[in-house]
Design a protein around this motif. Structure first.
Motif, PDB file in Angstrom:
ATOM      1  N   THR A  81       0.312  -3.960 -10.297  1.00  0.00           N
ATOM      2  CA  THR A  81       0.100  -2.705  -9.874  1.00  0.00           C
ATOM      3  C   THR A  81       1.574  -1.782 -10.315  1.00  0.00           C
ATOM      4  O   THR A  81       1.139  -0.878 -10.693  1.00  0.00           O
ATOM      5  N   LEU A  82       2.606  -2.413 -10.205  1.00  0.00           N
ATOM      6  CA  LEU A  82       3.874  -1.690 -10.505  1.00  0.00           C
ATOM      7  C   LEU A  82       3.852  -1.664 -11.931  1.00  0.00           C
ATOM      8  O   LEU A  82       4.310  -0.502 -12.493  1.00  0.00           O
ATOM      9  N   LEU A  83       3.504  -2.459 -12.949  1.00  0.00           N
ATOM     10  CA  LEU A  83       3.526  -2.513 -14.120  1.00  0.00           C
ATOM     11  C   LEU A  83       2.424  -1.416 -14.776  1.00  0.00           C
ATOM     12  O   LEU A  83       2.709  -0.667 -15.656  1.00  0.00           O
ATOM     13  N   ILE A  84       1.427  -1.221 -13.968  1.00  0.00           N
ATOM     14  CA  ILE A  84       0.415  -0.262 -14.237  1.00  0.00           C
ATOM     15  C   ILE A  84       1.052   1.133 -14.052  1.00  0.00           C
ATOM     16  O   ILE A  84       0.928   2.054 -14.881  1.00  0.00           O
TER      17      ILE A  84
ATOM     18  N   ARG B  39      -5.918   3.272 -14.632  1.00  0.00           N
ATOM     19  CA  ARG B  39      -6.057   1.894 -14.452  1.00  0.00           C
ATOM     20  C   ARG B  39      -5.853   1.512 -13.009  1.00  0.00           C
ATOM     21  O   ARG B  39      -6.445   0.513 -12.674  1.00  0.00           O
ATOM     22  N   LEU B  40      -5.242   2.564 -12.250  1.00  0.00           N
ATOM     23  CA  LEU B  40      -5.070   2.201 -11.027  1.00  0.00           C
ATOM     24  C   LEU B  40      -6.155   2.536  -9.956  1.00  0.00           C
ATOM     25  O   LEU B  40      -6.159   3.723  -9.280  1.00  0.00           O
ATOM     26  N   THR B  41      -7.227   1.865 -10.266  1.00  0.00           N
ATOM     27  CA  THR B  41      -8.324   2.026  -9.317  1.00  0.00           C
ATOM     28  C   THR B  41      -8.396   1.750  -8.061  1.00  0.00           C
ATOM     29  O   THR B  41      -7.728   0.687  -7.570  1.00  0.00           O
ATOM     30  N   PHE B  42      -9.309   2.098  -7.049  1.00  0.00           N
ATOM     31  CA  PHE B  42      -9.478   1.585  -5.747  1.00  0.00           C
ATOM     32  C   PHE B  42      -9.815   0.129  -5.776  1.00  0.00           C
ATOM     33  O   PHE B  42      -9.404  -0.656  -4.868  1.00  0.00           O
TER      34      PHE B  42
ATOM     35  N   SER C 124       2.811   6.123  -7.270  1.00  0.00           N
ATOM     36  CA  SER C 124       1.594   6.587  -7.942  1.00  0.00           C
ATOM     37  C   SER C 124       1.802   8.156  -8.393  1.00  0.00           C
ATOM     38  O   SER C 124       1.072   8.691  -9.102  1.00  0.00           O
ATOM     39  N   HIS C 125       2.427   8.544  -7.308  1.00  0.00           N
ATOM     40  CA  HIS C 125       2.694  10.303  -7.132  1.00  0.00           C
ATOM     41  C   HIS C 125       4.025  10.553  -7.940  1.00  0.00           C
ATOM     42  O   HIS C 125       4.092  11.648  -7.795  1.00  0.00           O
ATOM     43  N   LYS C 126       4.572   9.716  -8.208  1.00  0.00           N
ATOM     44  CA  LYS C 126       5.928  10.003  -9.039  1.00  0.00           C
ATOM     45  C   LYS C 126       5.845   9.740 -10.639  1.00  0.00           C
ATOM     46  O   LYS C 126       5.033   9.029 -10.983  1.00  0.00           O
ATOM     47  N   SER C 127       6.753  10.473 -11.225  1.00  0.00           N
ATOM     48  CA  SER C 127       6.679  10.147 -12.703  1.00  0.00           C
ATOM     49  C   SER C 127       7.763   9.062 -13.292  1.00  0.00           C
ATOM     50  O   SER C 127       8.669   9.499 -13.870  1.00  0.00           O
ATOM     51  N   PHE C 128       7.465   7.825 -12.838  1.00  0.00           N
ATOM     52  CA  PHE C 128       8.185   6.565 -13.085  1.00  0.00           C
ATOM     53  C   PHE C 128       7.438   6.144 -14.411  1.00  0.00           C
ATOM     54  O   PHE C 128       6.151   5.676 -14.406  1.00  0.00           O
ATOM     55  N   SER C 129       7.999   5.884 -15.507  1.00  0.00           N
ATOM     56  CA  SER C 129       7.391   5.210 -16.720  1.00  0.00           C
ATOM     57  C   SER C 129       8.519   4.845 -17.554  1.00  0.00           C
ATOM     58  O   SER C 129       9.492   5.160 -17.757  1.00  0.00           O
TER      59      SER C 129
ATOM     60  N   LEU D  26       0.806  -1.426   0.021  1.00  0.00           N
ATOM     61  CA  LEU D  26      -0.089  -0.045  -0.207  1.00  0.00           C
ATOM     62  C   LEU D  26       1.000   1.194  -0.155  1.00  0.00           C
ATOM     63  O   LEU D  26       0.511   2.127  -0.719  1.00  0.00           O
ATOM     64  N   ILE D  27       1.795   1.258   0.736  1.00  0.00           N
ATOM     65  CA  ILE D  27       2.956   2.327   0.770  1.00  0.00           C
ATOM     66  C   ILE D  27       3.438   2.794  -0.268  1.00  0.00           C
ATOM     67  O   ILE D  27       3.534   3.772  -0.716  1.00  0.00           O
ATOM     68  N   PHE D  28       4.099   1.600  -0.839  1.00  0.00           N
ATOM     69  CA  PHE D  28       4.810   1.854  -2.312  1.00  0.00           C
ATOM     70  C   PHE D  28       3.876   2.038  -3.551  1.00  0.00           C
ATOM     71  O   PHE D  28       4.313   3.076  -4.172  1.00  0.00           O
ATOM     72  N   THR D  29       2.631   1.519  -3.352  1.00  0.00           N
ATOM     73  CA  THR D  29       1.469   2.058  -4.405  1.00  0.00           C
ATOM     74  C   THR D  29       1.400   3.499  -4.341  1.00  0.00           C
ATOM     75  O   THR D  29       1.255   4.423  -5.246  1.00  0.00           O
TER      76      THR D  29
END
Length: 269
Positions: free
Chosen positions: A130-133, A141-144, A51-56, A44-47
């Motif tokens: 999740t990491l791949l998304i 696509r990273l929904t609740f 999700s707030h960083k620009s990793f792509s 949960l913490i890593f997600t």
């Protein structure tokens, strides 16, 4: 043909590592509550952070091969788990209804619990979804539903093992079969093929949850009409979790498909 079947039966049911498997609290890898809590919190913490960083990696050639390998791995693993559990139910369950209702005082040992353990570990491996998304820069696509499902299903699988929960063999088989279909779809997408049956995956997930409630009625009948079923409190958590997932999947289905169909009709001249 008999030789192939005998080989499958040995490697998926009768191999000593499977046949004599035992889930021992504090000894088996991943069996402590501390491991469970740390694993789910880390996810949960890593997600949240990632999700707030620009990793792509969406602009590189790395993402699709990684996604393909991940999807192929979980496709094969899901297929093996489904076959292994089905063969165990047929050839190693003393009475067929024990696949639905374990007798009281059941121990977490034997082939069924081996496959439940592998299933539990596979749900941690699915965190990579999740990491791949995030790496594909597809945050929409990273929904609740996605995060809630991935985090809570690990807890559910832990309870299967720690409470010797009745009914989990049926849940394992149905869920693994749905994941065979789902990861086959993801694999095709990763290699550049976009199947037209995406809706089928969601429909199968919804059918799976509805079926779980129907078969739970039979388990409750066995529980209250006999000496009881093992792990009933674990099943209560499972039932609430499945009900919440069913509601979320139905909502997702409406927003993704039903609403789209209505909009398409409105656009027609």
């Amino acid at each position: 043909m008999n030789s192939i079947f005998s080989t499958l039966l040995y490697w998926l049911v009768n191999h000593p590592k499977i046949l004599y498997f035992s889930w021992t609290q504090g000894q088996t890898f991943g069996s402590t509550p501390q491991f469970l809590i740390l694993t789910v919190l880390t996810y949960l913490i890593f997600t949240l952070l990632l999700s707030h960083k620009s990793f792509s990696l969406s602009g590189t050639k790395l993402l699709k091969p990684i996604t393909a390998i991940h999807s192929l791995t979980l496709f094969l693993l899901s297929l093996i788990m489904a076959i292994g559990c089905i063969l165990t139910i047929i050839f190693r369950t003393h009475k067929l209804h024990h696949a639905i209702c374990f007798p009281p005082q059941t121990k977490s040992s034997g082939p069924l619990f081996f496959w439940a353990y592998i299933f539990y570990l596979s749900k941690i491996l699915e965190f990579m979804d999740t990491l791949l998304i995030i790496l594909s820069n597809a945050i929409k696509r990273l929904t609740f539903l996605h995060v809630y499902h991935h985090a809570t299903v690990v807890i559910m699988c832990y309870l299967w093992l720690s409470t010797c929960q009745s009914l989990f063999p049926v849940a394992l088989v149905t869920n693994a079969l749905v994941h065979v279909l789902m990861y086959w779809y993801y694999l095709l997408c990763a290699v550049g093929i976009r199947p037209k049956w995406k809706r089928l995956v969601t429909n199968c997930q919804i059918v799976q949850f509805v079926f779980s409630f129907l078969i739970s009625g039979l388990m409750l009948y066995y529980h209250f009409s006999g000496v009881g079923c093992s792990g009933i409190w674990g099943w209560c958590f499972n039932a609430v979790f499945n009900a919440s997932l069913l509601a979320l999947f139905v909502d997702f289905h409406f927003k993704s498909y039903a609403k789209k169909n209505i909009d398409d009709k409105d656009k027609r001249p």
